[in-house]
Design an enzyme around this catalytic site. Structure first.
Site, PDB file in Angstrom:
ATOM      1  N   GLY A  29      -9.879  -3.341  -1.330  1.00 49.02           N
ATOM      2  CA  GLY A  29      -9.438  -4.434  -2.191  1.00 49.02           C
ATOM      3  C   GLY A  29     -10.050  -5.776  -1.874  1.00 49.02           C
TER       4      GLY A  29
ATOM      5  CD  GLU B 275      -6.408   2.072   3.755  1.00 52.46           C
ATOM      6  OE1 GLU B 275      -5.591   2.294   2.864  1.00 52.46           O
ATOM      7  OE2 GLU B 275      -7.482   2.683   3.832  1.00 52.46           O
TER       8      GLU B 275
HETATM    9 MO1  MOS Z   1      -4.217   3.105   0.131  1.00 53.24          MO
HETATM   10  S1  MOS Z   1      -3.357   4.739   0.976  1.00 53.24           S
HETATM   11  O1  MOS Z   1      -5.468   3.800  -0.801  1.00 53.24           O
HETATM   12  O2  MOS Z   1      -3.057   2.229  -0.720  1.00 53.24           O
END
Ligand code: MOS
Length: 732
Positions: free
Chosen positions: A514, A692
């Protein structure tokens, strides 16, 4: 804008706004409780009726009869909608199971219908009057038993299921030092604060849903497909999201049922999933069994590395890529990875924060700790000895940036790693046994096409619109920083509007893509706007500077505000740079844990993560992302466990009393260090994601610290005191 050559020097490099620890621009709205979340859209739908979801109490079988007559007669009830009365529905593109079940039941707590009433209490009371008779069928719920029937997983988002290079079997068999260990990880729930919630309203054949969703365009299409209406007839609005973690990548049952309910009663309807329903009704991170084999020379060079994973999912499902990090993290000429998927009947398994690597690193990074011990090497040193600067499966592909060794060295230094006693179970602090653990952090850095629109309004206000979402990550702020930097205006001159399908289609929030993708789309739109502005003033765009709200070229200058009214829209399209080079993010986790020698109670005392993830767009929001991910790592290590009832096929601990996640008192001092890095191959902003990275490896670092404290190696997560007690050292 096409991005197919590494970024040169550009306006972002000024770093007047980008790279600064700006406060969240939507922070005051959240802190004052005035940010409108989906269920609170009283402004948009003041007359909304309430829906309450009826769910299956069996995991598999058929409905023999469903009698809603008493519910329909109950006080305040406006409608009861079930599969029988809903009209034809299609299966959405991204869902494995039907969001409205019946007569076939595919999983426990599958939605069977919605009761719509004047108040929530009336809807709930009436829902309890719906009488359902079932024909129960046997199901497959035990991964350990399903494992042997597993097949090669279909290719998913993580590349091919299996890879190989060299002669793994031969090299492993002849390796002087070897490890062959099997690890298991349980299912995890996203357990985000805001439940799945939607307000739906129809205006003729036009549907608007105010919902809580990470991927506006996917879900707009999915909802339209499910309802069998054109995509253009659906508007999705999701400006504020109280956490997602992958659980809100897709439309879920409450959105479909709100839309059906609103249609039936001809007024807006709001539906939220209750907490106890969320765990079995929606998706979860799948449980895994993983076998890791490592062979090495006595001086600690890996000669063979193999990683196999097994998970189960509903018919038609796919596997998380649990073995992906093992393809890229350590050198070794002979290697093998395999991904196996069995068919099962638990609720749909799907993405949760770092799907694949988060689980894969839980296994691989304990294995590395075990192997280091066998070799008599320090685990930091063992990892450094096996660094690689090229993709070990495809040696012609370099990493665009790889400061893994630097992360390990700086972390070890900062954390006081040299004080660690390599002999486990030896270090006391008063009553407590104390240990230090380390693990690598690794996560890919994917990017996706992302579009945005920027508009100069009166007074020099710059309005940015994109359907990008902010799931608590800081998207509003980094997008505003990007626009401010590119257009040469202060941050408070930028208004960012997100999460509306009326806006240009962005990358959305997922897979750690994102931040890099959405800011690049905004950058592309701003660069287009700069051209228009330069043209308006008769300047050569290549010779025009945008600074301090002024547009300058040659000896002339105009206020940017004089270009009010101009609008530009563009998208970033990423070319093949990510194929030619491996784009990844790296880090190292360090943990100090203390274990009570008599009760085996575990306390995490200190945590440090050192991350290298390209340019850090906002060190404050990036740090928050990493510490949040580390907290989830502690949860995965010590607490989180979707307990399966293997006879009835459901997650037993389906609320936040039984599904434990860390709370403040569980979390110690946390530190995050970002290494200086820019990655021109990653994006025009030279940035990558971090959201992540921070969870990947964190759980293993905790487990390794517990091992160092106690000498008890637990290979079955979570590491709980019952698994430690029998092996605890005898202490005075
Ligand atoms: Mo992530 S698990 O692609 O929101």
């Amino acid at each position: 804008m096409k991005f197919d050559t590494p970024a040169a020097t550009n306006p972002i490099d000024q770093l007047k706004v980008v790279g600064q620890p700006a406060d969240r621009i939507e922070g005051p709205l959240k802190a004052t409780g005035t940010a409108p979340y989906a269920y609170e859209r009283h402004d948009a739908a003041p007359n909304a009726a309430y829906g309450y979801v009826v769910v299956s109490t069996i995991a598999r079988g058929r409905i023999r009869s469903l009698d809603a007559s008493r519910a329909r007669r109950a006080p305040g009830v406006l409608a009861v909608i079930t599969a029988e009365t809903a009209g034809p529905l299609d299966k959405g593109q991204y869902n494995t199971v039907r969001l409205l079940g019946g007569p076939e039941i595919q999983h426990y707590h599958q939605a069977l219908g919605v009761v719509v009433a004047e108040t929530w209490e009336q809807a709930r009371a009436a829902a309890a009057l719906v009488q359902v008779q079932y024909q129960e069928a046997p199901g497959r719920y035990d991964l350990a038993k399903l494992k042997n029937a597993a097949a090669v997983a279909p290719p998913g988002f993580g590349g091919p299921p299996d890879t190989a290079r060299g002669d793994f079997d031969g090299a492993f068999a002849s390796a002087p030092v070897k490890l062959d260990a099997t690890y298991s990880t349980p299912g995890h729930a996203h357990a985000m604060m805001e439940p799945h919630a939607t307000v739906a309203a129809w205006n003729g054949d036009q549907l608007t849903v105010w919902t809580s969703n990470q991927m506006i365009d996917w879900s707009r299409g999915d909802l339209a497909k499910t309802l069998k209406i054109p995509k253009e007839k659906v508007r999705l609005v999701s400006p504020f999201i109280g956490g997602g973690f992958g659980g809100k990548l897709w439309v879920r049952a409450e959105a479909v049922l709100a839309a059906l309910g609103a249609k039936a009663v001809n007024r807006p309807v709001k539906v939220a999933l209750t907490r106890p329903v969320m765990f079995n009704n929606t998706t979860h991170r799948p449980a895994t069994i993983q076998r890791v084999r490592i062979g090495a020379t006595p001086d600690g060079k890996i000669t063979a590395i193999g990683h196999e994973s097994w998970q189960a999912d509903q018919e038609g499902g796919s596997s998380d890529p649990h073995v992906n990090q093992t393809r890229l993290l350590y050198a070794g000429a002979n290697r093998m990875t395999r991904t196996r998927l069995a068919k099962g009947d638990l609720p749909e398994a799907n993405a949760m924060r770092a799907p694949g690597e988060a689980s894969g690193m839980m296994a691989l990074e304990i294995a590395m700790d075990e192997m280091a011990e066998k070799l008599g090497l320090d685990p930091v040193d063992f990892r450094i000895r096996n660094d690689t600067q090229v993709d070990p499966e495809k040696p012609h592909r370099p990493f665009s940036q790889r400061q893994f060794v630097q992360c390990l060295r700086q972390g070890a230094d900062h954390f006081g790693w040299s004080a660690r006693n390599p002999r486990p179970g030896q270090t006391r602090d008063g009553r407590w046994l104390v240990g230090l653990g380390v693990a690598a952090a690794f996560r890919g850095a994917p990017v996706q096409t992302s579009a945005a629109r920027v508009r100069l309004e009166a007074g020099g206000l710059l309005v940015v619109e994109t359907d990008m979402t902010d799931i608590g990550t800081g998207s509003y702020t980094i997008i505003a920083q990007t626009a401010a930097e590119t257009m040469g205006v202060p941050l408070h001159h930028v208004r960012v509007r997100l999460g509306d399908s009326d806006f240009p289609v962005s990358a959305g929030s997922g897979g750690q893509w994102g931040a890099a993708s959405s800011t690049s789309g905004v950058y592309a739109a701003c660069m287009k706007l700069r051209e228009q502005v330069a043209g308006k003033f008769g300047f050569d765009p290549g010779q025009t500077a945008f600074q301090d709200g002024q547009v300058r070229s040659g000896g002339k200058a105009f206020p940017l505000a004089q270009a009010a009214g101009l609008v530009a829209e563009d998208a970033i399209e990423f070319g093949k740079l990510g194929e030619q080079q491996e784009l990844s993010t790296f880090g190292a986790h360090f943990v100090e844990a203390a274990v009570d020698p008599y009760t085996a109670e575990i306390r995490v005392r200190r945590m440090l993560s050192v991350c290298a993830a390209g340019r850090i767009l906002n060190p404050k929001s990036a740090r928050s992302q990493v510490i949040g991910a580390m907290v989830m790592g502690v949860g995965a290590a010590l607490m989180e466990d979707l307990v399966v009832d293997k006879r009835r096929g459901f997650f037993v601990n389906h609320d936040l009393a039984g599904y434990e996640v860390p709370v403040h008192a569980d979390i110690p001092h946390q530190e995050v260090i970002f290494l200086d890095e820019v990655d021109p191959a990653a994006s025009p902003l030279k940035a990558k994601g971090v959201g992540e990275l921070g969870i990947c490896g964190a759980a293993a670092a905790v487990a390794n610290a517990v091992y160092n404290a106690t000498g008890v190696r637990v290979r079955d997560y979570p590491v709980t005191l019952d698994k430690l007690l029998a092996g605890m050292p005898q202490v005075a």
